[in-house]
Design an enzyme around this catalytic site. Structure first.
Site, PDB file in Angstrom:
ATOM      1  N   ILE A 167      -1.462   7.411   8.418  1.00  0.00           N
ATOM      2  CA  ILE A 167      -2.520   6.413   8.602  1.00  0.00           C
ATOM      3  C   ILE A 167      -2.274   5.254   7.634  1.00  0.00           C
ATOM      4  CG2 ILE A 167      -5.010   6.012   8.752  1.00  0.00           C
ATOM      5  CD1 ILE A 167      -5.414   9.039   8.961  1.00  0.00           C
ATOM      6  N   PRO A 168      -1.242   4.440   7.912  1.00  0.00           N
ATOM      7  CA  PRO A 168      -1.019   3.268   7.068  1.00  0.00           C
ATOM      8  C   PRO A 168      -2.234   2.341   7.155  1.00  0.00           C
ATOM      9  CG  PRO A 168       0.809   3.616   8.595  1.00  0.00           C
ATOM     10  CD  PRO A 168      -0.279   4.534   8.985  1.00  0.00           C
ATOM     11  N   HIS A 169      -2.638   1.781   6.036  1.00  0.00           N
ATOM     12  CA  HIS A 169      -3.839   0.948   6.013  1.00  0.00           C
ATOM     13  C   HIS A 169      -3.756  -0.052   4.872  1.00  0.00           C
ATOM     14  CE1 HIS A 169      -4.510   4.422   3.420  1.00  0.00           C
ATOM     15  NE2 HIS A 169      -5.214   3.608   2.661  1.00  0.00           N
ATOM     16  N   CYS A 170      -4.486  -1.153   5.039  1.00  0.00           N
ATOM     17  CA  CYS A 170      -4.573  -2.141   3.967  1.00  0.00           C
ATOM     18  C   CYS A 170      -5.707  -3.109   4.270  1.00  0.00           C
ATOM     19  CB  CYS A 170      -3.250  -2.899   3.805  1.00  0.00           C
ATOM     20  SG  CYS A 170      -2.808  -3.939   5.204  1.00  0.00           S
ATOM     21  N   ARG A 206       0.834  -1.202   0.000  1.00  0.00           N
ATOM     22  CA  ARG A 206       0.000   0.000   0.000  1.00  0.00           C
ATOM     23  C   ARG A 206       0.869   1.252   0.000  1.00  0.00           C
ATOM     24  NH1 ARG A 206      -1.157   4.140  -0.449  1.00  0.00           N
ATOM     25  NH2 ARG A 206      -2.970   5.357   0.151  1.00  0.00           N
TER      26      ARG A 206
END
Length: 173
Positions: A77-80, A63
Site C-alpha cells: 500500500i504505497p502512500h504519500c 515514503r
C-alpha cells in the site's frame, strides 16, 4: 459515511470514495517497485491533471525510503501526501508477475493499492490506511482478488468488500 459507536462518532470511508473503475488495473507488467511507482505517477497525472507526475513519484519514493509499504502476503500500500491533491485518491493494480517490494515478510508483491492524500489530511490518511490494511489482511479477499481477471470484475469485488474488522461482532457490537 458516519457511524455512531457509543459516545463516539466515527468517519468511515468506503473504498469507492477513493477508487473509480478506471483506476483499477489488471495484468500490469511490474518489473520493479520503482517501475510500478513510476507508471502510477504518470497514470494518475494523466487522469488528474492537477497532479504533477514528478511530485507524485518523488513523494512515493521518499515514503518508501522511510520503510517499505509492503504489508505482507503479496500486498503493498504505497502512500504519500501530495500538495495539489484535494481528496484521497487511490489506484488498485494487480500485477501480471510479482515484484520485490522489500515487504515485511520478504514475499514479492502482486496486489498494490496506491493512495494519495492531501497534505493536511493526517487523520484521514491514517484511517484510510487502517481500512485498507484490514481489507487486504483478509486471506479470502486476497485469494478472490488474485482469481479476478478483468478490471470491471476487480472493481466490483473491491467496491462490495467491507473489511471484516469493520463488521459488528460479539466483541465489537
Amino acid at each position: 459515511m458516519r457511524v455512531n459507536c457509543g459516545h463516539q462518532l466515527l468517519l468511515v470511508m468506503h473504498i469507492t470514495d477513493i477508487i473509480t473503475p478506471d483506476r483499477v488495473l489488471v495484468g500490469l507488467a511490474g518489473g520493479s517497485k520503482k517501475r510500478v511507482l513510476e507508471f502510477f505517477s504518470k497514470f494518475i497525472a494523466q487522469n488528474m491533471p492537477s497532479l504533477d507526475s514528478g511530485e507524485v513519484f518523488a513523494n512515493l519514493v521518499a515514503r518508501e525510503r522511510l520503510g517499505s509499504t509492503g504489508i505482507g502476503h503479496g500486498v503493498a500500500i504505497p502512500h504519500c501526501r501530495i500538495s495539489h491533491c484535494q481528496h484521497a485518491v487511490g489506484t488498485f493494480i494487480k500485477l501480471r508477475e510479482r515484484v520485490d517490494f522489500d515487504s515485511i515478510d520478504g514475499d514479492p508483491v502482486d496486489l498494490i493499492f496506491i493512495l494519495l492524500v492531501p497534505e493536511h489530511a493526517c487523520e484521514e490518511h491514517l484511517h484510510t490506511l487502517a481500512m485498507l490494511a484490514k481489507l487486504f489482511s483478509d486471506e479470502d479477499m486476497r485469494r478472490r482478488l488474485r482469481q479476478t481477471d478483468t478490471n470491471p470484475a476487480l472493481f466490483e469485488l473491491l467496491s462490495t468488500a467491507i473489511p471484516a474488522a469493520m463488521l459488528p461482532s460479539e466483541d465489537n457490537p
